[in-house]
Write a protein that holds these residues in place. Structure first.
Motif, PDB file in Angstrom:
ATOM      1  N   THR A   1       0.825  -1.208   0.000  1.00  0.00           N
ATOM      2  CA  THR A   1       0.000   0.000   0.000  1.00  0.00           C
ATOM      3  C   THR A   1       0.861   1.261   0.000  1.00  0.00           C
ATOM      4  O   THR A   1       0.343   2.369  -0.126  1.00  0.00           O
ATOM      5  CB  THR A   1      -0.924   0.040   1.234  1.00  0.00           C
ATOM      6  N   GLY A   2       2.178   1.116   0.138  1.00  0.00           N
ATOM      7  CA  GLY A   2       3.083   2.255   0.142  1.00  0.00           C
ATOM      8  C   GLY A   2       3.492   2.651  -1.266  1.00  0.00           C
ATOM      9  O   GLY A   2       3.198   1.954  -2.245  1.00  0.00           O
ATOM     10  N   LEU A   3       4.198   3.771  -1.364  1.00  0.00           N
ATOM     11  CA  LEU A   3       4.610   4.294  -2.673  1.00  0.00           C
ATOM     12  C   LEU A   3       5.405   3.270  -3.462  1.00  0.00           C
ATOM     13  O   LEU A   3       5.099   2.986  -4.627  1.00  0.00           O
ATOM     14  CB  LEU A   3       5.436   5.572  -2.476  1.00  0.00           C
ATOM     15  N   VAL A   4       6.440   2.695  -2.841  1.00  0.00           N
ATOM     16  CA  VAL A   4       7.318   1.778  -3.555  1.00  0.00           C
ATOM     17  C   VAL A   4       6.643   0.430  -3.783  1.00  0.00           C
ATOM     18  O   VAL A   4       6.625  -0.101  -4.905  1.00  0.00           O
ATOM     19  CB  VAL A   4       8.651   1.599  -2.808  1.00  0.00           C
ATOM     20  N   GLY A   5       6.077  -0.139  -2.721  1.00  0.00           N
ATOM     21  CA  GLY A   5       5.474  -1.458  -2.842  1.00  0.00           C
ATOM     22  C   GLY A   5       4.354  -1.515  -3.864  1.00  0.00           C
ATOM     23  O   GLY A   5       4.284  -2.439  -4.690  1.00  0.00           O
ATOM     24  N   GLU A   6       3.478  -0.531  -3.848  1.00  0.00           N
ATOM     25  CA  GLU A   6       2.373  -0.512  -4.805  1.00  0.00           C
ATOM     26  C   GLU A   6       2.888  -0.372  -6.231  1.00  0.00           C
ATOM     27  O   GLU A   6       2.399  -1.035  -7.147  1.00  0.00           O
ATOM     28  CB  GLU A   6       1.418   0.631  -4.465  1.00  0.00           C
ATOM     29  N   ALA A   7       3.896   0.491  -6.414  1.00  0.00           N
ATOM     30  CA  ALA A   7       4.457   0.679  -7.756  1.00  0.00           C
ATOM     31  C   ALA A   7       5.099  -0.602  -8.268  1.00  0.00           C
ATOM     32  O   ALA A   7       5.001  -0.922  -9.459  1.00  0.00           O
ATOM     33  CB  ALA A   7       5.479   1.815  -7.732  1.00  0.00           C
ATOM     34  N   VAL A   8       5.748  -1.348  -7.380  1.00  0.00           N
ATOM     35  CA  VAL A   8       6.343  -2.628  -7.782  1.00  0.00           C
ATOM     36  C   VAL A   8       5.257  -3.596  -8.240  1.00  0.00           C
ATOM     37  O   VAL A   8       5.381  -4.270  -9.276  1.00  0.00           O
ATOM     38  CB  VAL A   8       7.170  -3.238  -6.634  1.00  0.00           C
TER      39      VAL A   8
ATOM     40  N   ASP B   1       8.116 -17.615  -4.863  1.00  0.00           N
ATOM     41  CA  ASP B   1       9.486 -17.778  -5.349  1.00  0.00           C
ATOM     42  C   ASP B   1      10.412 -16.658  -4.864  1.00  0.00           C
ATOM     43  O   ASP B   1      11.563 -16.909  -4.513  1.00  0.00           O
ATOM     44  CB  ASP B   1       9.506 -17.797  -6.887  1.00  0.00           C
ATOM     45  N   VAL B   2       9.906 -15.426  -4.876  1.00  0.00           N
ATOM     46  CA  VAL B   2      10.721 -14.263  -4.546  1.00  0.00           C
ATOM     47  C   VAL B   2       9.904 -13.322  -3.665  1.00  0.00           C
ATOM     48  O   VAL B   2       8.694 -13.153  -3.880  1.00  0.00           O
ATOM     49  CB  VAL B   2      11.165 -13.508  -5.824  1.00  0.00           C
ATOM     50  N   ILE B   3      10.560 -12.725  -2.667  1.00  0.00           N
ATOM     51  CA  ILE B   3       9.933 -11.683  -1.862  1.00  0.00           C
ATOM     52  C   ILE B   3      10.628 -10.355  -2.143  1.00  0.00           C
ATOM     53  O   ILE B   3      11.861 -10.283  -2.159  1.00  0.00           O
ATOM     54  CB  ILE B   3      10.022 -12.004  -0.351  1.00  0.00           C
ATOM     55  N   VAL B   4       9.829  -9.319  -2.377  1.00  0.00           N
ATOM     56  CA  VAL B   4      10.336  -7.945  -2.443  1.00  0.00           C
ATOM     57  C   VAL B   4       9.827  -7.253  -1.182  1.00  0.00           C
ATOM     58  O   VAL B   4       8.632  -6.967  -1.061  1.00  0.00           O
ATOM     59  CB  VAL B   4       9.855  -7.208  -3.703  1.00  0.00           C
ATOM     60  N   HIS B   5      10.733  -7.017  -0.252  1.00  0.00           N
ATOM     61  CA  HIS B   5      10.336  -6.536   1.079  1.00  0.00           C
ATOM     62  C   HIS B   5      10.455  -5.016   1.151  1.00  0.00           C
ATOM     63  O   HIS B   5      11.535  -4.466   1.361  1.00  0.00           O
ATOM     64  CB  HIS B   5      11.206  -7.205   2.141  1.00  0.00           C
ATOM     65  N   CYS B   6       9.297  -4.356   0.976  1.00  0.00           N
ATOM     66  CA  CYS B   6       9.235  -2.885   1.017  1.00  0.00           C
ATOM     67  C   CYS B   6       8.680  -2.371   2.336  1.00  0.00           C
ATOM     68  O   CYS B   6       8.875  -1.190   2.666  1.00  0.00           O
ATOM     69  CB  CYS B   6       8.359  -2.358  -0.116  1.00  0.00           C
ATOM     70  N   ALA B   7       7.971  -3.206   3.073  1.00  0.00           N
ATOM     71  CA  ALA B   7       7.342  -2.760   4.319  1.00  0.00           C
ATOM     72  C   ALA B   7       8.399  -2.375   5.339  1.00  0.00           C
ATOM     73  O   ALA B   7       9.433  -3.030   5.467  1.00  0.00           O
ATOM     74  CB  ALA B   7       6.452  -3.863   4.876  1.00  0.00           C
ATOM     75  N   ALA B   8       8.131  -1.317   6.066  1.00  0.00           N
ATOM     76  CA  ALA B   8       9.075  -0.851   7.082  1.00  0.00           C
ATOM     77  C   ALA B   8       8.417   0.209   7.942  1.00  0.00           C
ATOM     78  O   ALA B   8       7.403   0.812   7.558  1.00  0.00           O
ATOM     79  CB  ALA B   8      10.328  -0.264   6.425  1.00  0.00           C
ATOM     80  N   ARG B   9       9.007   0.437   9.091  1.00  0.00           N
ATOM     81  CA  ARG B   9       8.689   1.653   9.843  1.00  0.00           C
ATOM     82  C   ARG B   9       9.557   2.740   9.244  1.00  0.00           C
ATOM     83  O   ARG B   9      10.779   2.675   9.292  1.00  0.00           O
ATOM     84  CB  ARG B   9       9.006   1.482  11.328  1.00  0.00           C
ATOM     85  N   VAL B  10       8.908   3.714   8.634  1.00  0.00           N
ATOM     86  CA  VAL B  10       9.648   4.703   7.859  1.00  0.00           C
ATOM     87  C   VAL B  10      10.254   5.763   8.755  1.00  0.00           C
ATOM     88  O   VAL B  10       9.925   5.882   9.931  1.00  0.00           O
ATOM     89  CB  VAL B  10       8.758   5.362   6.783  1.00  0.00           C
ATOM     90  N   HIS B  11      11.140   6.553   8.116  1.00  0.00           N
ATOM     91  CA  HIS B  11      11.858   7.604   8.828  1.00  0.00           C
ATOM     92  C   HIS B  11      10.883   8.586   9.461  1.00  0.00           C
ATOM     93  O   HIS B  11       9.976   9.095   8.808  1.00  0.00           O
ATOM     94  CB  HIS B  11      12.783   8.343   7.856  1.00  0.00           C
ATOM     95  N   VAL B  12      11.058   8.838  10.756  1.00  0.00           N
ATOM     96  CA  VAL B  12      10.230   9.786  11.495  1.00  0.00           C
ATOM     97  C   VAL B  12      11.087  10.974  11.879  1.00  0.00           C
ATOM     98  O   VAL B  12      12.091  10.827  12.576  1.00  0.00           O
ATOM     99  CB  VAL B  12       9.615   9.147  12.754  1.00  0.00           C
ATOM    100  N   MET B  13      10.710  12.172  11.412  1.00  0.00           N
ATOM    101  CA  MET B  13      11.497  13.364  11.670  1.00  0.00           C
ATOM    102  C   MET B  13      11.588  13.631  13.173  1.00  0.00           C
ATOM    103  O   MET B  13      10.616  13.516  13.906  1.00  0.00           O
ATOM    104  CB  MET B  13      10.872  14.581  10.986  1.00  0.00           C
TER     105      MET B  13
END
Length: 319
Positions: free
Chosen positions: A12-19, A65-77
């Protein structure tokens, strides 16, 4: 006939959804979106529940077969201290390792980890670049957690034989971008004067289309296994140049005041915003030569096109 089953976390994030959208266009792959919330991908591909924070939140991985791991706790200012680092470690390190071990148990062949250039550090000296072979030097909690996740993944893959690919992007932009980049587009669109007309720095960025193209290249490229890849658009811009080019894509003129960078940094330091000033005025350049040579890859989208795509999406969203 189905292609490689590729599970994408954080879909659901910018990178993961685009992938996922890129995978849907390529008949060699069958994407599976791992999410913890509702997603507009429903009906387009298989959706599986996934929560990186919960030990019981692992997705179904049989047949993947392959995992693309985009999920993360993102940078918090402005998040500092041991509590902040512990929160990042719980998700970005412990959750990632839990997923990787489960993946290895289920026969996943390759694990692609979307890390961060912050593993290398916060900035580069003038005319110097970060390289994939540099010793890591993360500074903030987010960067530290990503470095620790890389190290832990490497150990898991050495123990199990699963292949690891690490990608460290700098700032990612493109259609749907949020946070500071979206704020910049809004300021320019509204004609707000900005004191950023005399910034002579150099910073690497990566368009979402270039990042997803590299991810797809890494899914089954034999030379990708065991490697760390830095990625960018292949053209570094000053903050002033970025603002002017974005304004051009908007069809307007950037109202930039030529305030010296040193004065900006001093003023920002006085109000406790030195980190923001460093990102606006400092250098952060990455060297993608090794990425290009090992994979025979080149960024397919130039900066002008990527900025136009970003602005077109912004226009559509604000109508």
């Amino acid at each position: 006939m189905k292609g490689l089953q590729v599970l994408v976390t954080g879909a659901t994030g910018l990178v993961g959804e685009a992938v996922v959208f890129r995978l849907l266009l390529d008949k060699r792959y069958t994407p599976v979106a791992a999410v913890r919330a509702t997603t507009r991908l429903s009906g387009l591909c298989r959706i599986v529940p996934f929560d990186l924070e919960l030990p019981t939140g692992m997705p179904e991985l049989r047949g993947i077969d392959v995992i693309v791991h985009c999920a993360a706790r993102v940078h918090v200012m402005n998040e500092k201290g041991a509590d902040g680092l512990a929160a990042f470690r719980k998700i970005n390190v412990e959750g990632t390792v839990r997923l990787a071990r489960r993946a290895a148990e289920c026969g996943v062949k390759r694990f692609i980890f979307i890390s961060s250039i912050k593993v290398n550090g916060e900035g580069t000296p003038r005319n110097k670049t970060f390289k994939a072979t540099d010793l890591p030097a993360p500074v903030d909690a987010y960067g530290i957690s990503k470095r620790e996740a890389e190290d832990a993944l490497r150990q898991v893959c050495e123990e199990t034989g699963m292949e690891l690919v690490v990608i460290r992007p700098p700032l990612v932009y493109g259609p749907g971008v949020k946070a500071n980049f979206l704020s910049m587009v809004r300021w320019l669109d509204r004609g707000i004067p900005l004191p950023l007309g005399a910034i002579d720095n150099r910073r690497s960025l990566v368009a979402i289309g270039n990042l997803t193209d590299l991810v797809l290249t890494c899914i089954d490229h034999p030379a990708a296994a065991g490697e760390i890849f830095l990625v960018s658009d292949g053209e570094d811009l000053s903050t002033t140049q970025l603002l002017r080019r974005t304004a051009l894509a908007l069809g307007t003129s950037a109202r930039l005041l030529p305030v010296p960078a040193g004065l900006l940094q001093a003023a920002a330091s006085m109000v406790g915003k030195s980190g923001i000033a460093e990102r606006l005025c400092g250098n952060l350049q990455v060297d993608i030569q090794r990425t290009c040579e090992l994979l025979g890859w080149r960024p397919p989208i130039n900066t002008e096109k990527a900025l136009r795509q970003t602005v077109e999406h912004y226009r559509d969203e604000t109508r």
